[in-house]
Design an enzyme around this catalytic site. Structure first.
Site, mmCIF file in Angstrom:
data_model
loop_
_atom_site.group_PDB
_atom_site.id
_atom_site.type_symbol
_atom_site.label_atom_id
_atom_site.label_comp_id
_atom_site.label_asym_id
_atom_site.label_seq_id
_atom_site.Cartn_x
_atom_site.Cartn_y
_atom_site.Cartn_z
ATOM 1 N N PHE A 111 0.816 -1.220 0.000
ATOM 2 C CA PHE A 111 0.000 0.000 0.000
ATOM 3 C C PHE A 111 0.846 1.265 0.000
ATOM 4 O O PHE A 111 0.367 2.330 -0.391
ATOM 5 C CB PHE A 111 -0.963 -0.004 1.193
ATOM 6 C CG PHE A 111 -0.372 0.565 2.460
ATOM 7 C CD1 PHE A 111 0.362 -0.217 3.336
ATOM 8 C CD2 PHE A 111 -0.544 1.911 2.767
ATOM 9 C CE1 PHE A 111 0.911 0.325 4.492
ATOM 10 C CE2 PHE A 111 -0.003 2.456 3.918
ATOM 11 C CZ PHE A 111 0.721 1.655 4.781
ATOM 12 N N LYS A 112 2.104 1.163 0.430
ATOM 13 C CA LYS A 112 2.928 2.374 0.506
ATOM 14 C C LYS A 112 3.081 3.052 -0.862
ATOM 15 O O LYS A 112 3.290 4.252 -0.935
ATOM 16 C CB LYS A 112 4.282 2.048 1.112
ATOM 17 C CG LYS A 112 4.151 1.675 2.594
ATOM 18 C CD LYS A 112 5.472 1.517 3.289
ATOM 19 C CE LYS A 112 5.296 1.256 4.772
ATOM 20 N NZ LYS A 112 4.731 -0.089 5.060
ATOM 21 N N ASP A 113 2.963 2.274 -1.941
ATOM 22 C CA ASP A 113 3.039 2.867 -3.285
ATOM 23 C C ASP A 113 1.962 3.926 -3.506
ATOM 24 O O ASP A 113 2.178 4.877 -4.254
ATOM 25 C CB ASP A 113 2.837 1.788 -4.351
ATOM 26 C CG ASP A 113 4.020 0.826 -4.441
ATOM 27 O OD1 ASP A 113 5.151 1.224 -4.133
ATOM 28 O OD2 ASP A 113 3.787 -0.338 -4.840
ATOM 29 N N LEU A 116 3.651 6.935 -1.792
ATOM 30 C CA LEU A 116 5.031 7.269 -2.177
ATOM 31 C C LEU A 116 5.157 7.594 -3.660
ATOM 32 O O LEU A 116 5.965 8.434 -4.046
ATOM 33 C CB LEU A 116 5.969 6.127 -1.803
ATOM 34 C CG LEU A 116 6.444 6.158 -0.346
ATOM 35 C CD1 LEU A 116 7.176 4.873 0.016
ATOM 36 C CD2 LEU A 116 7.347 7.367 -0.095
#
Ligand SMILES: *Cc1c(COP(=O)(O)O)cnc(C)c1O
Length: 465
Positions: A111-113, A116
Site C-alpha cells: 500500500f505504501k506505493d 510514495l
C-alpha cells in the site's frame, strides 16, 4: 493550507516546506492547521469519479497555494495510470458486509506505493520550482526500500541511496531494489546488520556540513504528504459502499499508525465512519493501548508480518494531538516522558475519546497462518500475512454487523511468498509485470560498514546541480 507541529513550538509552515522538512524542528509531526471538510453533497459528487479524480478532490485543499491544480492533476493521473488494476484500489466482497480493499496494485505490491508514488513526483515538482536538489539516503530491512526507490527513480532533482544489510534481505525484496537500473538509484549492500545500516544513515545526518553539502533528505513514514495521499482511498471505499447515506468501518493492519490515521483524517473531513479496528501482530503495543489506555514499549520480535514489527507507532502522536485538543506543549511533555520511561498513560477522558471509534486486536503467527488457510478455503482468496490480520481483526471486533467492514489488504501475497506457502501450501506467483524479476540484471555496490567510505560514495555518485 498551513501546518502546525504536534509539539507546539516549531514554525507554522506551508505545504512545500512541510514536504521537504519531514519532522518538525521541535521533534513533532506536522498536521493541517484545520481540517478541510466535505459536505454530503461533496461526498456524493465523488461517486462517478475515477480513483485519480477522487484523490485530486481529497488532496487539493491540502496543497492549495503551493501546487497548482493542473500540476496536481497531472501528477495523480501519471501515478495511478501506472498501477496494474483499472480500479486502482478494487473492493472485493468476502461475505455480508465483509469487504477487502486491495491496496497492492502499485509497482512494489504494497500500500505504501499509493502515497510514495505521488510523493516522489511532488518532491520533484516542488524542488524544480524552488531550483533545489536533494539526496535521499535511507536504510531498509527489506520492505520500505523498494517503495522509496520506485518513487524516486528517474526523478530529475533527486538522487537516492538505499542501504540494506548484505545477505539479510529476502531475494524478492533485494531484487525489487537492485533491478532498478536508473542513473539516480544507488543500492548499497552493507557488510553488517540493519542496525549498522541505520547507524550509518544517522551518522550522515549528524554531520551537518555533509548534510548541507549534498542536500540530505529522507522519505520517512512521518511525512505529512504520505498521510494526505492515503486519505483518498478511505473516501474511495466510502462512496463505493454508499457514503454519505451509509456508515462504513475499516480494519487496518498497523505498524507506525500512518495508514489508520489517514482514515481518522477522512472522518474529520466528513466521511461518516463508524469504527476503526487497529490490527497488530505479536508486537502489539497498539492493541494493548486500545485495551488498557496505557502505551508501554517492549522489545521488537520478528513475526510473519515484518512491516508491522514496530516498537513505537510514531504517527500515533498525531491522534494524541487531537485527543488533547491540540495542546502541543502537553503532547511534548508526555512524549518526552514516554521516551524516558517507556510508559505513557492517558487520562480517562482522553482514553474514552480514543475508544469512541477505535478498537485494537492482535494475531500471533500461528493464528495468522491458520487464518490465511481458512480464508483460502472459505472464500478462495489467497491473502498475505499483513492483510489477513486486517480481515480477522475486523471480524472479531465488529461493533455493528449492519455496517460494511472494509479490511485494508496492504500487501500482495507474492511479496511474502514463504509465509503464504507455509500457511496455505501454495506458493503465490508474482503478478505479470514482475514475473521476470528473477531474470533481471541487478545493480548493487557492496560496502564495508564505514562512514567515510559511504560519504565518499555519495559524493562521487550523486549528480551535480
Ligand atoms: C507499512 C506496512 C504496514 C503498516 O502501516 P502503518 O502505516 O505503518 O501502520 C502494514 N502492512 C504492510 C504490508 C506495510 O508495508
Amino acid at each position: 493550507m498551513r501546518y502546525v507541529s504536534t509539539r507546539g513550538s516549531a514554525p507554522v509552515l506551508q505545504f512545500d516546506e512541510v514536504l521537504l522538512a519531514g519532522l518538525a524542528r521541535d521533534g513533532g509531526l506536522y498536521v493541517p492547521e484545520t481540517w478541510p471538510t466535505f459536505s454530503k453533497d461533496d461526498i456524493r459528487a465523488l461517486r462517478t469519479l475515477t480513483y485519480a479524480e477522487v484523490a485530486f478532490k481529497v488532496i487539493q485543499p491540502f496543497v492549495a497555494g503551493t501546487v497548482d491544480d493542473g500540476a496536481l492533476k497531472a501528477i495523480l493521473e501519471d501515478t495511478y495510470n501506472g498501477f496494474d488494476h483499472e480500479a486502482v484500489a478494487p473492493l472485493k466482497q468476502l461475505g455480508a458486509n465483509d469487504w477487502v480493499m486491495e491496496l497492492f496494485h502499485g509497482p512494489t505490491l504494497a500500500f505504501k506505493d499509493y502515497a510514495l508514488q505521488v510523493v516522489g513526483r511532488l518532491f520533484d515538482h516542488v524542488l524544480a520550482k524552488r531550483g533545489e536538489r536533494i539526496t535521499i539516503v535511507g536504510a531498509t530491512s527489506g520492505d520500505t526500500g523498494s517503495a522509496a526507490i520506485e518513487a524516486c527513480r528517474d526523478r530529475e532533482n533527486i538522487d537516492i541511496f538505499i542501504l540494506h544489510p548484505k545477505g539479510r534481505v529476502s531475494e524478492v525484496q533485494r531484487r525489487q531494489m537492485t533491478t532498478i537500473l536508473s542513473d539516480n538509484v544507488h543500492n548499497i549492500a552493507v557488510e553488517g546488520s540493519f542496525d549498522d545500516c541505520q547507524d550509518l544513515v544517522k551518522a550522515l545526518f549528524n554531520d551537518h556540513g555533509f548534510r548541507d553539502e549534498v542536500g540530505l533528505s529522507a522519505v520517512n513514514s512521518i511525512n505529512w504528504a504520505r498521510i494526505m495521499c492515503q486519505i483518498a482511498y478511505y473516501f474511495w471505499a466510502g462512496v463505493q459502499l454508499g457514503s454519505p447515506e451509509r456508515e462504513i468501518s475499516f480494519s487496518v493492519p498497523s505498524g507506525n499508525f500512518g495508514n489508520v490515521y489517514a482514515g481518522y483524517a477522512a472522518m474529520q473531513m466528513g466521511l461518516p465512519i463508524k469504527q476503526f479496528v487497529v490490527g497488530a501482530n505479536r508486537n502489539d503495543i497498539l492493541a494493548r493501548f486500545f485495551e488498557t489506555g496505557v502505551m508501554k514499549m517492549e522489545g521488537v520480535e520478528p513475526s510473519l508480518s515484518p512491516s508491522m514489527d514496530i516498537q513505537v507507532s510514531s504517527n500515533f502522536e498525531r491522534l494524541m494531538f487531537d485527543l488533547y485538543d491540540r495542546d502541543g506543549l502537553a503532547i511534548a511533555e508526555m512524549l518526552t516522558k514516554f521516551r524516558e520511561t517507556g510508559v505513557m498513560e492517558m487520562s480517562q477522558g482522553q482514553f474514552a475519546r480514543a475508544r469512541e471509534h477505535f478498537d485494537g486486536y492482535r494475531l500471533d503467527d500461528d493464528a495468522t497462518k491458520a487464518a490465511i488457510k481458512d480464508i483460502l478455503e472459505t472464500s478462495g482468496e489467497l491473502v498475505d500475512p499483513h492483510s489477513v490480520i486486517g480481515i480477522v481483526s475486523g471480524r472479531e471486533c465488529n461493533r455493528d454487523k449492519s455496517v460494511p467492514m472494509v479490511a485494508l489488504a496492504t500487501a500482495h501475497p507474492a511479496k511474502f511468498p514463504d509465509a503464504v506457502k507455509q500457511a496455505s501450501g501454495i506458493y503465490p506467483d508474482l503478478p505479470p509485470r514482475l514475473s521476470d524479476l528473477y531474470d533481471r540484471p541487478e545493480k548493487v555496490e557492496a560496502m564495508s560498514n564505514d562512514v567515510a567510505t559511504l560519504m565518499a560514495h555519495v559524493r562521487k555518485n550523486r549528480r551535480a546541480a
